[in-house]
Design an enzyme around this catalytic site. Structure first.
Site, short mmCIF file in Angstrom:
data_model
loop_
_atom_site.label_atom_id
_atom_site.label_comp_id
_atom_site.label_asym_id
_atom_site.label_seq_id
_atom_site.Cartn_x
_atom_site.Cartn_y
_atom_site.Cartn_z
N GLU A 3 0.55 -1.32 -0.35
CA GLU A 3 -0.07 0.48 0.02
C GLU A 3 0.84 1.33 -0.11
O GLU A 3 1.42 1.61 1.08
CB GLU A 3 -1.12 0.00 1.39
CG GLU A 3 -1.84 -0.75 1.23
CD GLU A 3 -3.39 -0.95 0.54
OE1 GLU A 3 -3.24 0.35 -0.20
OE2 GLU A 3 -3.61 -1.72 -0.14
N CYS A 33 -3.14 9.58 2.67
CA CYS A 33 -2.75 8.41 1.34
C CYS A 33 -3.31 8.67 0.17
O CYS A 33 -3.14 9.47 -0.94
CB CYS A 33 -2.16 7.33 1.46
SG CYS A 33 -3.14 6.23 2.22
#
Ligand code: NAP
Length: 490
Positions: A259, A293
Site C-alpha cells: 500500500e 495517502c
C-alpha cells in the site's frame, strides 16, 4: 504563543515488545524516545531493537501457526470480535495516546480507533466466508475442488499517519485467515499499537499468534525476507521503500502486499453544488493535515465555478483551528515531523518561484514556540510543472487548477505514476460513470471526500501498490488457493 501543557500518558501501561505472549525488552536493551509533535517533548521511551528481535518473534509466530490455523474461523472470530469490543471501550484513552504521539485532533484519533474496531469486526465475519469451490470435472472418475489455505506467518511494516488502523488492516485479516503475525509499527508511533497488543493479550489470544516488534525497519524487513517461515510481507508506506521491498522479495519469492503513495486528483464539474463541494474539499484535504495517502492533492475546478469555489474554500480554510490536538475545538494539529514540514515549505517555495500565489496559509505558523505547526495552505495560478503537482506532497497544501474540457482533465488527472485515489464532484450520471471508468485510481470517491470503509476494497493502481486491503479482497490477500483433484476408484 506557547502550546498548553500536554495531558499525561495514561495508556498503554507497557512500553515493551510482545513476543510469544510475553512483554519483553529488545535483545540488546535498546530504547527509543517517542516525541510529541505538538510540543517536541518526550512522551515515553519504548523498547527498540531490530533483526534479532524480529527473528525471535518469527520463531514464536511459526510455533503458534499450526494451532491457530487448526482453529475454526468461528473460534478465531471470537477473539477478533472481543478485540473490537475492547477497542471501543478504550476508544477515549487510546485516542488521547494517538493524539499525543501522532498529532491529529482527538476526535479524528477517536474515529481512527472506531474504524479499527470496525475492521476487526468485519474480518471476524469475513473469515467465516473463506469459501472454496467445487469445479465440474471433464472425466467421470475425477472431482476437483479449490480450497483456501492461510499463507503462513505474516510480517507487517506500517507508517505513522494512521498508526493504529494501518497495522490492523493487516493483523485482523491475517488472523481471521488463520495466519500468525509479526507486526512492526512506525518507530515514532508505537504506543497506540502497544495499547492494541494489550487488548490482544487481554482477549486471550494464544501466545505467538500476534507479536509486536519495535526496531530498525530495514533490519526487521531483512529478517522477514530471509526466513522461510514468513509466507507474506505486507507493507504500507512510501513508493520508494515499496520498490526496495519488491527487489528484496525476489530471492525468497515472497508474497507481497504493498500500500504505497498517492497523489489524488479532485475534480469539480460545472454542475456541482459549489458551496457544498468546496467545504467537502477542505474537509478531505486538511484531515490529518493532508498526511493521508488518499488525500486529494491536485484540485481541478471547472473554470465556470473556479471563482466561487476558491472564495468558499479560502473562507473555510481560514476557519480551521490550528493547535495541539488535545485542545477542544482544534481541527488541525501539528504536522507529524520536522521533515514533513520542511518538505511542505520546499514545495510551496518551488511553486511560488514558478508563478503560483498563496490565498491562505503559506508556511510554518508563527503562533507556536514549539511543535511542527503549519498553516493550511491554498495556492492558485498553479501549473503541471510545479513539484507539488508531480511529487506526493503529503502535506496540508491545496493547489487549484482551472479546467474546461472533460478529456483534458482526465488526461491531467491520470498523468502521474500514482493511482491510489481520485475524487469527482458532479450530479451528472454520465460524467460520473465516465470518470469512474476513465480515472486510473484504485479508490474513486464520487461526491464523497472520505471513501474508505472496512467492507470496501482499498488499494492502488500503477505505482501506488500491489493488492488490496479491506473488503473481501483484504481476506484473500492472506490466503493461498489450493487446487485439489481426486481420482475416484472405478
Ligand atoms: P516510509 O518512509 O516508506 O515508511 C513507512 C514504514 O516503513 C515505516 O515503518 C518505516 O520505518 C519503514 N521503513 C523505512 N525504510 C524502510 C526500509 N528500507 N525497509 C523496510 N521498512 C522501512 O513512509 P512514510 O514517509 O513514513 O509514510 C508516508 C508514506 O506512506 C506516504 O507515501 C503515504 O502515501 C504512504 N501511505 C500509504 C497508504 C496506503 O494505504 N496506500 C497509507 C498510509 C500511508 P520508520 O518508522 O523507522 O520510518
Amino acid at each position: 504563543m506557547s502550546t498548553a501543557t500536554a495531558p499525561k500518558l495514561t495508556c498503554p501501561t507497557r512500553t515493551q515488545m510482545f513476543i510469544g505472549g510475553s512483554w519483553c525488552d529488545a535483545a540488546e536493551g535498546g530504547r527509543l524516545a517517542v516525541i510529541n509533535p505538538a510540543d517536541e517533548s518526550t512522551i515515553a521511551e519504548v523498547a527498540f531493537g531490530g533483526r534479532a528481535d524480529a527473528e525471535r518473534a518469527i520463531d514464536a509466530a511459526a510455533k503458534a501457526l499450526p494451532g491457530w490455523r487448526a482453529k475454526t474461523a468461528y473460534e478465531r472470530a471470537e477473539f477478533l470480535n472481543r478485540t473490537a469490543d475492547l477497542l471501543r471501550e478504550r476508544a477515549d484513552a487510546i485516542a488521547r495516546t494517538l493524539t499525543l504521539e501522532q498529532g491529529k485532533p482527538v476526535p479524528e484519533a477517536r474515529a481512527e480507533v472506531l474504524h479499527t474496531a470496525a475492521t476487526f469486526d468485519w474480518f471476524a465475519e469475513e473469515g467465516k466466508r473463506a469459501y472454496g469451490r467445487i469445479i465440474p470435472p471433464t472425466m467421470a472418475n475425477k472431482r476437483h475442488f479449490a480450497i483456501s489455505h492461510p499463507v503462513g506467518v505474516v510480517g507487517t511494516i506500517t507508517p505513522w499517519n494512521f498508526p493504529l488502523t494501518l497495522p490492523s488492516r493487516k493483523l485482523a485479516p491475517a488472523l481471521a485467515a488463520g495466519c500468525t503475525v509479526v507486526s512492526r509499527p512506525a518507530d515514532q508511533t508505537p504506543l497506540c499499537v502497544v495499547a492494541l497488543f494489550e487488548v490482544l493479550e487481554e482477549v486471550g489470544l494464544p501466545p505467538g499468534v500476534a507479536n509486536l516488534v519495535m526496531g530498525d525497519a530495514p533490519g526487521i524487513a531483512d529478517a522477514f525476507f530471509a526466513r522461510p517461515e514468513i509466507g507474506k510481507v505486507s507493507f504500507t508506506g512510501s513508493t520508494r521503500v515499496g520498490k526496495d521491498l519488491i527487489r528484496k522479495s525476489a530471492d525468497g519469492v515472497k508474497r507481497l502486499s504493498l500500500e504505497l503513495g498517492g497523489h489524488a486528483p479532485l475534480i469539480v464539474f460545472e454542475d456541482a453544488d459549489v458551496e457544498q463541494v468546496a467545504k467537502a474539499a477542505v474537509l478531505g484535504k486538511f484531515r490529518n493535515n493532508g498526511q493521508v495517502c488518499i488525500a486529494p492533492s491536485r484540485f481541478y475546478i471547472h473554470e465556470k465555478l473556479s471563482k466561487q469555489f476558491t472564495e468558499v474554500a479560502v473562507e473555510e480554510t481560514k476557519r480551521l483551528k490550528l493547535g495541539p490536538g488535545w485542545e477542544d475545538g482544534v481541527t488541525v494539529g501539528p504536522m507529524f515531523a520536522e521533515q514533513g514540514l520542511a518538505k511542505a515549505i520546499e514545495l510551496i517555495d518551488d511553486a511560488k518561484a514558478r508563478g503560483a500565489s498563496i490565498l491562505a496559509g503559506g508556511g510554518k505558523s508563527s503562533r507556536f514556540d514549539k511543535g511542527y505547526f503549519f498553516e493550511p495552505t491554498i495556492l492558485h495560478n498553479v501549473d503541471g510543472s510545479m513539484r507539488l503537482m508531480t511529487e506526493e506532497p503529503f502535506s496540508p497544501v491545496m493547489p487549484l487548477v482551472d479546467f474546461s474540457k472533460v478529456d483534458e482533465v482526465i488526461h491531467a488527472a491520470n498523468d502521474t505514476p500514482y493511482g491510489l485515489a481520485a475524487y469527482v464532484f458532479t450530479n451528472d450520471l454520465t460524467i460520473a460513470t465516465r470518470m469512474a471508468e476513465g480515472l486510473e485510481a484504485g479508490i474513486i470517491g464520487i461526491n464523497d471526500p472520505v471513501p474508505a470503509t472496512p467492507q470496501a476494497p482499498f488499494g492502488g493502481m500503477k505505482q501506488s501498490g500491489l493488492g488490496r486491503e479491506l473488503g473481501i479482497e483484504g481476506l484473500e490477500a492472506y490466503l493461498e488457493t489450493k487446487s485439489v483433484s481426486i481420482g475416484l476408484r472405478g
